[in-house]
Design a protein around this motif. Structure first.
Motif, PDB file in Angstrom:
ATOM      1  N   THR A   1      29.430  38.360  25.032  1.00 38.31           N
ATOM      2  CA  THR A   1      29.280  39.514  25.909  1.00 38.31           C
ATOM      3  C   THR A   1      28.083  40.373  25.542  1.00 38.31           C
ATOM      4  OG1 THR A   1      30.755  40.796  24.488  1.00 38.31           O
ATOM      5  CG2 THR A   1      31.745  39.673  26.357  1.00 38.31           C
ATOM      6  N   GLU A   2      27.579  41.075  26.544  1.00 40.80           N
ATOM      7  CA  GLU A   2      26.593  42.125  26.368  1.00 40.80           C
ATOM      8  C   GLU A   2      27.138  43.371  27.054  1.00 40.80           C
ATOM      9  OE1 GLU A   2      23.941  42.185  24.636  1.00 40.80           O
ATOM     10  OE2 GLU A   2      23.598  40.071  24.166  1.00 40.80           O
TER      11      GLU A   2
ATOM     12  N   GLN B   1      26.265  46.966  29.079  1.00 46.31           N
ATOM     13  CA  GLN B   1      25.238  47.610  29.890  1.00 46.31           C
ATOM     14  C   GLN B   1      25.730  48.993  30.296  1.00 46.31           C
ATOM     15  OE1 GLN B   1      24.374  46.429  34.141  1.00 46.31           O
ATOM     16  NE2 GLN B   1      22.514  45.669  33.177  1.00 46.31           N
TER      17      GLN B   1
ATOM     18  N   ARG C   1      33.678  44.378  21.587  1.00 46.32           N
ATOM     19  CA  ARG C   1      32.458  45.027  21.118  1.00 46.32           C
ATOM     20  C   ARG C   1      32.311  46.466  21.598  1.00 46.32           C
ATOM     21  NH1 ARG C   1      27.268  41.487  21.479  1.00 46.32           N
ATOM     22  NH2 ARG C   1      26.920  42.319  19.391  1.00 46.32           N
TER      23      ARG C   1
ATOM     24  N   HIS D   1      30.049  49.825  16.789  1.00 48.65           N
ATOM     25  CA  HIS D   1      29.053  49.034  17.515  1.00 48.65           C
ATOM     26  C   HIS D   1      28.190  49.918  18.414  1.00 48.65           C
ATOM     27  CE1 HIS D   1      27.217  45.524  19.249  1.00 48.65           C
ATOM     28  NE2 HIS D   1      27.608  45.861  20.468  1.00 48.65           N
TER      29      HIS D   1
ATOM     30  N   LYS E   1      24.050  50.497  18.382  1.00 43.78           N
ATOM     31  CA  LYS E   1      23.186  50.269  19.549  1.00 43.78           C
ATOM     32  C   LYS E   1      22.396  51.532  19.896  1.00 43.78           C
ATOM     33  CE  LYS E   1      24.429  47.774  23.062  1.00 43.78           C
ATOM     34  NZ  LYS E   1      23.576  46.588  22.934  1.00 43.78           N
TER      35      LYS E   1
ATOM     36  N   TYR F   1      29.330  39.000  30.780  1.00 47.48           N
ATOM     37  CA  TYR F   1      29.529  37.734  30.081  1.00 47.48           C
ATOM     38  C   TYR F   1      28.317  36.840  30.290  1.00 47.48           C
ATOM     39  CZ  TYR F   1      34.262  39.178  29.202  1.00 47.48           C
ATOM     40  OH  TYR F   1      35.350  39.885  28.757  1.00 47.48           O
ATOM     41  N   LYS F   2      27.808  36.306  29.184  1.00 48.22           N
ATOM     42  CA  LYS F   2      26.616  35.466  29.246  1.00 48.22           C
ATOM     43  C   LYS F   2      26.890  34.169  29.995  1.00 48.22           C
ATOM     44  CE  LYS F   2      25.252  37.175  24.676  1.00 48.22           C
ATOM     45  NZ  LYS F   2      25.026  36.792  23.264  1.00 48.22           N
TER      46      LYS F   2
END
Length: 303
Positions: free
Chosen positions: A6-7, A9, A54, A59, A63, A130-131
């Motif tokens: 995952t990322e 945004q 995350r 975390h 960031k 999700y990548k």
């Protein structure tokens, strides 16, 4: 073990009042404008520092301290705070944590409550991206479309990164889903008993008890009624309608684990928790001959 896929945004693209959108993660930036006297006293809900997937205080701090993670230009000022929350549809799932900009870095904490003057200068959604296509989330969406089952967001976040062969019991119960089960709530039982014996004042409980027992595994969430090709559940459906078809008021909805003894609760204030069928039944008495028993459950204490 899970493999992060995952990322995160931070965006401002939500339309309308973002607080009206449920089951999303929200960030809000507040600017400090000094302090004031206040006589307000009270208890504050404790923060949850790790939402999983995350989204955690640790975390997010990392960031924020390594660059701008928003979709607009933002330069933090001393004592700015960022409030990150899960705006749950079910109040029991709501959680939050707060970060503060002090001495040139982001860290866990906040300005003093009740006496601080703060102004919200921006807010938006924390999107979990999700990548790769996520099969578990696709499965959850299929359950929603086919059965009307809403898997709790907290459960989806926890399970989405687990490997396909994971033996996690909650993951396995959802992945290998075959059926859902309802437990009647006391309010629903009380209403149907009072209504039934108002119509049939001289009957005993046998016919109603048989109806309740048989209907327990025949409720359709999608169609909002008890369904059977061979039995008549018109009375129970009428009672459910009288109670505004309110699932939260009438039933606990669960997904049984593979052992059939343990259940994952997917609605009400127990959402996301697990329990098991009690050896003792609940009972509701109108009088000695007009009484109903119905299944009860117990929660696991380690949840």
């Amino acid at each position: 073990m899970c493999t992060p896929n995952t990322e995160l945004q931070f965006c401002t693209c939500a339309e309308g009042n973002i607080n009206d959108i449920k089951d999303i993660y929200i960030w809000s930036i507040y600017r400090y404008h000094g302090s004031r006297e206040s006589l307000i006293r009270g208890k504050v809900m404790m923060p949850v520092k790790d939402f999983e997937n995350r989204i955690s205080a640790e975390h997010m701090t990392s960031k924020l301290n390594h660059g701008n993670i928003f979709d607009f230009d933002y330069t933090p000022q001393e004592r700015d705070t960022i409030h990150i929350s899960f705006n749950a549809k079910n109040r029991a799932e709501y959680k939050y944590f707060t970060l503060i900009f002090r001495d040139g870095v982001w860290q866990e904490g906040r300005n003093p409550l009740f006496v601080s003057i703060e102004k919200n200068i921006a807010k938006g959604e924390v999107k979990v991206l999700y990548k790769e296509e996520n099969e578990f989330l696709n499965h959850c969406e299929n359950l929603r479309c086919q059965y009307g089952i809403e898997i709790p967001e907290s459960v989806k976040v926890t399970c989405a990164n687990l490997k396909d062969d994971s033996q996690d019991p909650i993951y396995s119960a959802i992945k290998n889903f075959k059926e859902y089960k309802i437990f009647y709530r006391q309010e629903f039982i009380e209403y149907i008993v009072k209504t039934y014996f108002k119509i049939y004042p001289d009957e005993n409980s046998d016919r109603l008890q048989a109806m309740i027992d048989s209907a327990q595994n025949k409720f359709s969430i999608l169609e909002e009624k008890f369904i059977s090709e061979t039995e008549n559940f018109a009375f129970l459906n009428r009672c459910f309608k009288d109670l505004d078809k309110n699932l939260e008021k009438c039933f606990f909805i669960t997904i049984p684990f593979q052992n059939k003894e343990t259940h994952l609760f997917i609605n009400s204030n127990l959402i996301g928790r697990t329990g098991f069928k009690s050896n003792r039944n609940n009972r509701y008495f109108k009088n000695k001959s007009q009484k109903i028993k119905f299944e009860d459950f117990e929660l696991f204490k380690d949840y």
